[in-house]
Design a protein around this motif. Structure first.
Motif, PDB file in Angstrom:
ATOM      1  N   ALA A  28       0.752  -1.655  -0.123  1.00 47.26           N
ATOM      2  CA  ALA A  28       0.059  -0.002   0.176  1.00 47.26           C
ATOM      3  C   ALA A  28       1.098   1.533  -0.617  1.00 47.26           C
ATOM      4  N   GLY A  29       1.795   0.838   0.692  1.00 40.94           N
ATOM      5  CA  GLY A  29       2.868   2.575   0.705  1.00 40.94           C
ATOM      6  C   GLY A  29       3.511   2.789  -0.515  1.00 40.94           C
ATOM      7  N   PHE A  30       3.949   1.563  -1.528  1.00 40.09           N
ATOM      8  CA  PHE A  30       4.233   1.787  -2.213  1.00 40.09           C
ATOM      9  C   PHE A  30       3.706   2.453  -3.495  1.00 40.09           C
ATOM     10  N   ALA A  34       3.157   5.564  -5.763  1.00 44.85           N
ATOM     11  CA  ALA A  34       2.948   5.684  -6.706  1.00 44.85           C
ATOM     12  C   ALA A  34       1.885   6.473  -7.699  1.00 44.85           C
ATOM     13  N   ALA A  35       0.992   7.213  -6.487  1.00 48.53           N
ATOM     14  CA  ALA A  35      -0.119   7.442  -6.793  1.00 48.53           C
ATOM     15  C   ALA A  35       0.278   9.073  -6.483  1.00 48.53           C
ATOM     16  N   ALA A  36       1.728   9.705  -5.794  1.00 51.37           N
ATOM     17  CA  ALA A  36       1.472  10.748  -5.635  1.00 51.37           C
ATOM     18  C   ALA A  36       2.394  11.248  -6.738  1.00 51.37           C
ATOM     19  N   GLY A  37       3.388  10.424  -7.196  1.00 55.88           N
ATOM     20  CA  GLY A  37       4.028  10.489  -9.019  1.00 55.88           C
ATOM     21  C   GLY A  37       3.107  10.940  -9.497  1.00 55.88           C
ATOM     22  N   LEU A  65       2.343   4.097   5.639  1.00 56.02           N
ATOM     23  CA  LEU A  65       2.790   2.574   5.384  1.00 56.02           C
ATOM     24  C   LEU A  65       3.788   1.896   5.580  1.00 56.02           C
ATOM     25  N   LEU A  66       4.742   2.706   4.532  1.00 55.72           N
ATOM     26  CA  LEU A  66       5.825   2.153   4.653  1.00 55.72           C
ATOM     27  C   LEU A  66       6.753   1.991   6.007  1.00 55.72           C
ATOM     28  N   LEU A  67       6.634   3.511   6.727  1.00 54.30           N
ATOM     29  CA  LEU A  67       6.774   2.934   8.475  1.00 54.30           C
ATOM     30  C   LEU A  67       6.278   1.863   9.086  1.00 54.30           C
TER      31      LEU A  67
END
Length: 332
Positions: A28-30, A34-37, A65-67
């Motif tokens: 989900a974090g990735f 990607a959506a931010a990009g 989410l990555l954290l």
């Protein structure tokens, strides 16, 4: 040796759960990053504001989410909730990417009828005073009207179910006027009440009154007569029979009426605010439509959905607390 094997087997589900929480948060974090990009890419079709803010928000959520994926072994119950929400946390940024591409980037959905994600964010950031006031006004109108209608419906339902005399006189009137939609009383309400606010409160109360009355009446009249006989043999008074026997036994039906009344109040709320009051989400929707501000309209609809869902959830939590023995029989 066998004890170590059993202990290892017992820890296997825990380790598997932690691995799933880690994997779902990581994915989900990735996807959010990607959506931010995608959001940050300059628009080719139309120029919209708040692109930078939206991209930063998506990237920040992805970083969180990555954290959480790294800290998953120490999250405990939060890790379990994160694992359960993992599919949604992955699907939402994918939906954001599709929405962004169809509106802001490629303009396949024409403006102003379809707002971009940045358009909604801009409404919340710039028009929050008016939206906030509308939410508070709608919430006050809904809660006050619903409370009055539910209380009147509960009293009327108990009286109808307990007293044959009251049932004889009130039942025909209830069958005649009860099924009428509350919105059919609009001309009478705005003529009979001194202000549009009081008329709107009456309409919301009327919408919730009928289902609460019918379901409470059904619950009280359906109480097992043996309960009354047992209470009478122990010297119970009439008030005790009503308050301690009939009402508790009828509570499951009462809550069904409360749920139905709340749903009816939501629909009447929008109509009442569109025609009468000068503030509220219904009024805001009409104002936004009149100015072709569809982004504002979608923002108000989202807030209204969140408000209605929250109130329904609170009602369900109250039901589960009062009717603990029936917890889970009705789900939301």
């Amino acid at each position: 040796m066998s004890g170590a094997t059993v202990a290892g087997a017992g820890n296997a589900p825990i380790e598997t759960g932690r691995a799933r929480a880690w994997g779902s948060s990581l994915l989900a974090g990735f996807v959010w990053i990607a959506a931010a990009g995608v959001v940050a890419v300059p628009e080719d079709a139309i120029e919209v504001g708040r692109t930078r803010e939206l991209a930063l928000a998506a990237a920040l959520l992805g970083g969180v989410l990555l954290l959480s994926a790294v800290l998953s072994p120490w999250l405990g119950k939060a890790g379990g909730k994160l694992r359960a929400a993992g599919p949604w946390l992955t699907v939402l940024p994918l939906a954001l990417i599709v929405w962004e591409l169809l509106t802001a980037k490629l303009a396949l959905l024409p403006l102003p009828f379809f707002a971009s994600p940045q358009g909604l964010l801009e409404v919340y950031l710039e028009d929050w005073p008016r939206l906030g006031e509308s939410v508070l006004r709608s919430l006050w109108l809904l809660v006050s009207g619903y409370a009055i209608g539910a209380a009147a419906g509960f009293v009327a339902g108990v009286a109808l179910g307990w007293s044959r005399a009251i049932g004889y006189w009130v039942h025909p009137v209830l069958r005649l006027i009860g099924p009428l939609p509350a919105t059919a009383w609009l001309p009478i309400a705005f003529f009979a009440f001194p202000t549009s606010g009081s008329a709107s409160t009456f309409l919301v109360a009327l919408a919730s009154w009928f289902p609460v009355t019918v379901l409470t009446w059904s619950g009280v009249s359906g109480v097992n007569k043996a309960y009354y006989d047992i209470a009478r043999t122990m010297g119970a008074s009439q008030s005790f029979l009503v308050l301690k026997v009939a009402v508790p036994a009828a509570l499951p039906q009462v809550f069904v009426g409360l749920f139905m009344g709340l749903g009816a109040s939501f629909s009447v709320l929008v109509v009442a605010e569109m025609l009468g009051v000068k503030a509220g989400l219904g009024w805001y929707l009409q104002w936004a439509q009149g100015w072709a501000a569809y982004g504002n309209m979608y923002a108000a609809l989202l807030l209204m959905a969140l408000m209605c869902s929250t109130l329904t959830t609170l009602l369900f939590k109250g039901r589960d607390r009062l009717l603990a023995w029936q917890k889970g029989t009705v789900r939301w």
